[in-house]
Scaffold this motif. Structure first.
Motif, PDB file in Angstrom:
ATOM      1  N   ILE A  17       5.353  33.482 -15.603  1.00 44.40           N
ATOM      2  CA  ILE A  17       4.446  33.174 -16.691  1.00 44.40           C
ATOM      3  C   ILE A  17       3.238  32.392 -16.170  1.00 44.40           C
ATOM      4  O   ILE A  17       2.143  32.497 -16.679  1.00 44.40           O
ATOM      5  N   ARG A 138       7.611  36.078 -21.960  1.00 45.65           N
ATOM      6  CA  ARG A 138       8.013  34.684 -21.739  1.00 45.65           C
ATOM      7  C   ARG A 138       9.200  34.570 -20.802  1.00 45.65           C
ATOM      8  O   ARG A 138      10.009  33.647 -20.910  1.00 45.65           O
ATOM      9  N   GLY A 326       4.296  37.334 -28.502  1.00 43.15           N
ATOM     10  CA  GLY A 326       4.940  36.398 -27.596  1.00 43.15           C
ATOM     11  C   GLY A 326       5.779  35.357 -28.302  1.00 43.15           C
ATOM     12  O   GLY A 326       6.484  34.581 -27.659  1.00 43.15           O
ATOM     13  N   GLY A 334      12.006  35.685 -24.609  1.00 41.45           N
ATOM     14  CA  GLY A 334      12.102  35.147 -23.252  1.00 41.45           C
ATOM     15  C   GLY A 334      13.548  34.942 -22.855  1.00 41.45           C
ATOM     16  O   GLY A 334      14.434  34.797 -23.713  1.00 41.45           O
TER      17      GLY A 334
END
Length: 408
Positions: A17, A138, A326, A334
């Protein structure tokens, strides 16, 4: 339902990231390069599925050490597309060998393409070098220094062939669908399919998964919903080191499974967690320097354990809390990663590793995954005396040049 999970020892991994400049110095002055590409476009309309393979994609060329790979779905303006509009079921990328002269190869009865695959434990499936899904934005997967992933070895392709790369993007347009989670889990009843993409009948006890949401299938949309077709892309960024690498390449894993809804008794006790456990023998040992799991909606996390039960890596799911790309509420956005200090987490040759994948079972989940990616490095003594060269065994066996490793 009995389940077999797996370890995938990939030759390449996705990117971190952390934002890095397009060029930076790394590994004692070697130039770290970065470039961003767009996939060929794919079109989606409400409820539709695109699952295409794009051969010969733009990719760094040369004998390189890959450091990271990151991808996300964007529209024609370059704006990130949120998961609640276009669900990224998965993307994956891997190399293959293409005939330099396709016509000449065909005339000799030779294939135009020869597949290449990672050096993991799955011999017939899951051959990708990189691959993630909804969590890609993520999920940090930077390959730690001083390691890198070798590509472009000029000695690897058969004579008359050259290395190229293929990208697979599986996306589902969930605008206006009657059941977003059911569509992203590829519930067969929502897609109204009874045969798979090859025309073979789907087993009656197969209620959802990849067999039901192949390219050009359609998930059920609310009556009267209007939404136009749009053109999307996978935007991917590759980072690599332009350093020649010396070394050589050494030449019934389940892709998906189903989580059944927990019993009313377990629900009353708030004990609705589906746990799948599987073992795999690691052919070559060394130091684990990176690890991350891949799961779908409903996933809680996964862990990797050594033969004696010690925890090697735990990767937990992060769920979104908003609407922006996101951070989409209800989706895994993530997965936590493991970056052990080299030498602190060791596995030996032939060690039996155990993978544990946990999902919420408060409702049924179809077509889920429990993949675990690890990078294993080893130190090998060089017979030429002096400092040992820095080497690793998986996904392929290779070493940094002695002149470089001796200066680290």
């Amino acid at each position: 339902m009995k389940m077999s999970l797996f370890i995938m020892l990939l030759v390449t991994l996705a990117s971190a990231i952390a934002t890095l400049p397009s060029e930076a110095l790394n590994v004692r002055g070697h130039l770290l390069k970065s470039e961003t590409f767009l996939s060929p476009p794919f079109s989606l309309r409400p409820g539709s599925v695109s699952n295409k393979w794009h051969h010969g994609i733009a990719f760094p060329r040369g004998h390189l050490a890959l450091k990271s790979f990151n991808g996300e779905v964007v529209d024609e303006r370059g704006a990130a597309v949120p998961l609640h509009e276009a669900y990224l079921h998965h993307w994956l990328v891997k190399p293959y060998y293409a005939a330099k002269d396709g016509a000449a190869a065909a005339a000799q009865g030779l294939p135009g393409r020869i597949p290449a695959r990672n050096a993991g434990v799955c011999a017939h499936t899951l051959g990708q070098y990189y691959g993630l899904g909804s969590e890609t934005r993520r999920t940090g997967t930077w390959v730690p220094d001083p390691y890198g992933i070798e590509i472009g070895d000029p000695a690897a392709p058969p004579e008359g062939y050259e290395e190229r790369w293929v990208l697979n993007v599986h996306a589902i347009d969930t605008r206006g669908v009657v059941d977003k989670l059911g569509c992203t889990e590829c519930r067969c009843d929502l897609y109204n399919v009874t045969v798979d993409e090859y025309g073979d009948a789907i087993a009656k006890n197969y209620t959802g998964g990849l067999y039901c949401c192949y390219d050009q299938t359609q998930c059920k949309v609310e009556d009267g919903f209007n939404g136009g077709e749009r053109k999307l892309f996978l935007r991917y960024t590759v980072k690599w080191l332009e350093a020649l690498i010396e070394g050589k390449t050494e030449t019934a894993c389940k892709v998906e499974y189903q989580v059944e809804e927990c019993s009313s008794e377990n629900s009353a006790k708030n004990d609705c967690v589906d746990v799948k456990v599987a073992n795999q023998v690691l052919p070559r040992g060394g130091d684990i320097v990176f690890g991350v799991a891949h799961q779908h909606s409903g996933g809680i996390g996964a862990s990797l354990h050594g033969e004696d039960g010690r925890l090697l890596c735990q990767s937990m799911a992060t769920y979104g809390e908003g609407q922006e790309a996101g951070n989409e509420v209800g989706y895994i956005v993530g997965m936590s990663t493991c970056y052990p200090k080299p030498g602190t987490v060791k596995v030996r040759d032939g060690e039996v590793l155990t993978i544990v994948s946990n999902y919420s079972s408060q409702r049924q989940h179809t077509g889920v995954m429990g993949l675990f990616y690890i990078l294993v490095a080893e130190q090998q003594q060089q017979p030429a005396a002096g400092k040992p060269a820095l080497c690793f065994s998986f996904p392929v066996s290779w070493c940094l040049p002695v002149w470089l490793s001796s200066n680290l």
